[in-house]
Scaffold this active site. Structure first.
Site, PDB file in Angstrom:
ATOM      1  N   HIS A   1       0.849  -1.197   0.000  1.00 24.30           N
ATOM      2  CA  HIS A   1       0.000   0.000   0.000  1.00 24.30           C
ATOM      3  C   HIS A   1       0.883   1.245   0.000  1.00 24.30           C
ATOM      4  CE1 HIS A   1       0.833  -1.023   4.212  1.00 24.30           C
ATOM      5  NE2 HIS A   1       0.678   0.254   4.507  1.00 24.30           N
ATOM      6  N   VAL A   2       0.298   2.351  -0.479  1.00 24.25           N
ATOM      7  CA  VAL A   2       1.043   3.605  -0.614  1.00 24.25           C
ATOM      8  C   VAL A   2       0.270   4.709   0.098  1.00 24.25           C
ATOM      9  CG1 VAL A   2       1.930   5.307  -2.274  1.00 24.25           C
ATOM     10  CG2 VAL A   2       2.027   2.861  -2.839  1.00 24.25           C
ATOM     11  N   HIS A   3       0.998   5.544   0.838  1.00 23.71           N
ATOM     12  CA  HIS A   3       0.396   6.641   1.601  1.00 23.71           C
ATOM     13  C   HIS A   3       0.403   7.935   0.782  1.00 23.71           C
ATOM     14  CE1 HIS A   3       0.945   4.340   5.469  1.00 23.71           C
ATOM     15  NE2 HIS A   3       1.797   3.714   4.689  1.00 23.71           N
TER      16      HIS A   3
END
Lengths: 321, 321
Positions: free
Chosen positions: B261-263
């Site tokens: 996942h990417v913030h």
């Protein structure tokens, strides 16, 4: 920029700073006579405020920047604080939770005060709150925009040379490797009052004067960087008892002054400028250079610029923002 | 972990909190009679300290948690502070820069005091500082220590699959690329209430389920990562009006769950976990992989572990800490 609202008390000599009146720099600063012109910036989280003030002289006033920052609690004084408060006012109560206003005696509520006096317009601009923009600088951008900009600015870093030549702060040096090529001086940063280890902050300044920033580093600099990592870590452990596993050791890009330096901060301290868009771990820099000597002359680097920074204008003019 | 040392002032009712003595909760809190047992935690940056104290009663003392936090400067009182300080001590002077200790009168140096009384063991544990340790994980460490640890833990990520399958939060999806290999879903993070853009926080969850973390990424994943960077940025600009130059887009290593996942966070928001020892800019990850497909299977990576984390024990057992 993550650190935008935070305190920034780095010492940069801007153009014109050298043109100040020598006398003023040695007189005690007349804080009580300061007339507050405006609040340049404040940080609710850091409990800090940046002020533009004016000291009245014979004719026009002289500008000053005054930075006030509340200090961290000192563990050994907490008991005293609980007993010696001058007043305790109940604010709110709900079940087992309650909040109060506590008013401590003066000796237990020190405020760290930093003065830049006389201050130039550049100092004022530097501390004024600004919008920030993310820049992704390719190596071409560096060569065509950033480097000419750095060279066109005559940033004075006399204060760095004063430290390296022992003309100032000689008694504050924690460690020195005197080698002119691979040596450095380790000193406490201005931001750290040295009263508690929680916000430990030191700076390693390299002796050689030909390395502006991360962008200049190649495998040639590995011995220097490894000295800083190893000797710096050892010196901090020896002097302050803080082991390497509790230290964040990193460079800034862009740095605030173009003389290579490395930051040492306590890992538990969420230091200004330690976010991913500005900080580069020294251990990563060493590994990247060991893998590819030209790593930092190839790779795009991200950083933030404030709306008032001239370099942003240069990127805008080049159509890169 | 960057957020470890920060103040956390949420009130959560722990087990046992309801079991307190009703009388004590309505009596005024006897702060001056409090005996300090220990400092649970302190935050140098926030100027806050968390104390475990004991109030002496008839028999054994009753535990209390007392949180002291210095308050932000109030703009309208700054002039007064400059004039009414009780003492000003010069600490250091170098060129136009000088630092002082300023001691303000009590009425200008309020401390916000929060009391939890009576406090249970769970309250004490909640506020107790966990030491953090910096780990420099080589690829060998990853294979021999970290990967077996991840595989031995049955971390449930059902909540991620629920989002990807539209079984939960389907109405919250900001953008989706449905491609099973190079697609993803963009949703607001739980930490963001969506009431203001200052602390904007979104998460891109990839559709494919075979990528645990940064360590698994190779050039094969470049189309996926580029989709997230480009489409994610466009979607945030379109929905929230926040341009890419105002976004910090990054991965965590270690992540808190092992599904890639990417913030996406607002650049001006000093988000927990955005420090250099945990965050990796997506743009840097893409460039590193484009340069060397095996970059993340070669390079040592730095991260922090809290003293109570099982992975730290594994590194200790392996003699790597």
């Amino acid at each position: 920029m993550a650190e935008a609202p935070r305190t920034k008390r780095k010492r940069e000599e801007e153009d014109g700073a050298a043109a100040h009146d020598g006398a003023a720099a040695t007189d005690p600063f007349p804080l009580a006579e300061l007339r507050l012109r405006r609040v340049l910036r404040e940080s609710a989280r850091d409990k800090a405020v940046f002020l533009h003030g004016e000291v009245r002289g014979g004719g026009d006033g002289t500008d000053a920047v005054v930075i006030l920052e509340k200090t961290p609690f000192q563990e050994e004084k907490v008991s005293e604080l609980l007993k010696k408060h001058t007043k305790l006012e109940l604010q709110m109560r709900n079940d087992i939770y309650s909040t109060y206003h506590l008013y401590p005696p003066p000796e237990l509520s020190e405020i760290k005060t930093t003065v830049v006096y006389p201050a130039t317009e550049k100092h004022l601009q530097k501390y004024l709150r600004q919008e920030v923009h993310l820049i992704r600088e390719t190596w071409e951008d560096y060569k065509n925009i950033t480097l000419p900009f750095i060279q066109s600015q005559s940033f004075s870093i006399q204060w760095v040379y004063n430290i390296l030549e022992k003309k100032a702060e000689a008694d504050r040096i924690i460690h020195e490797n005197p080698d002119p090529c691979n040596g450095f001086v380790l000193v406490p940063d201005f931001k750290w009052n040295q009263n508690q280890l929680d916000d430990l902050y030191l700076i390693a300044l390299v002796h050689r004067r030909d390395v502006k920033s991360l962008r200049d580093l190649t495998a040639e600099h590995l011995p220097l960087l490894r000295n800083i990592l190893q000797e710096g870590t050892e010196a901090v452990a020896k002097r302050f008892g803080v082991p390497g596993s509790q230290l964040r050791i990193y460079l800034h890009y862009q740095p605030s002054y173009y003389h290579l330096h490395v930051h040492f901060t306590a890992l538990g301290y969420d230091a200004p400028g330690s976010s991913v868009e500005r900080a580069h771990l020294l251990a990563d820099v060493i590994d990247n250079l060991a893998m590819d000597s030209m790593y930092y002359q190839k790779r795009a680097l991200t950083f933030t610029l404030r709306a008032d920074e001239l370099l942003l204008k240069k990127f805008q003019e080049a159509g890169r923002v």
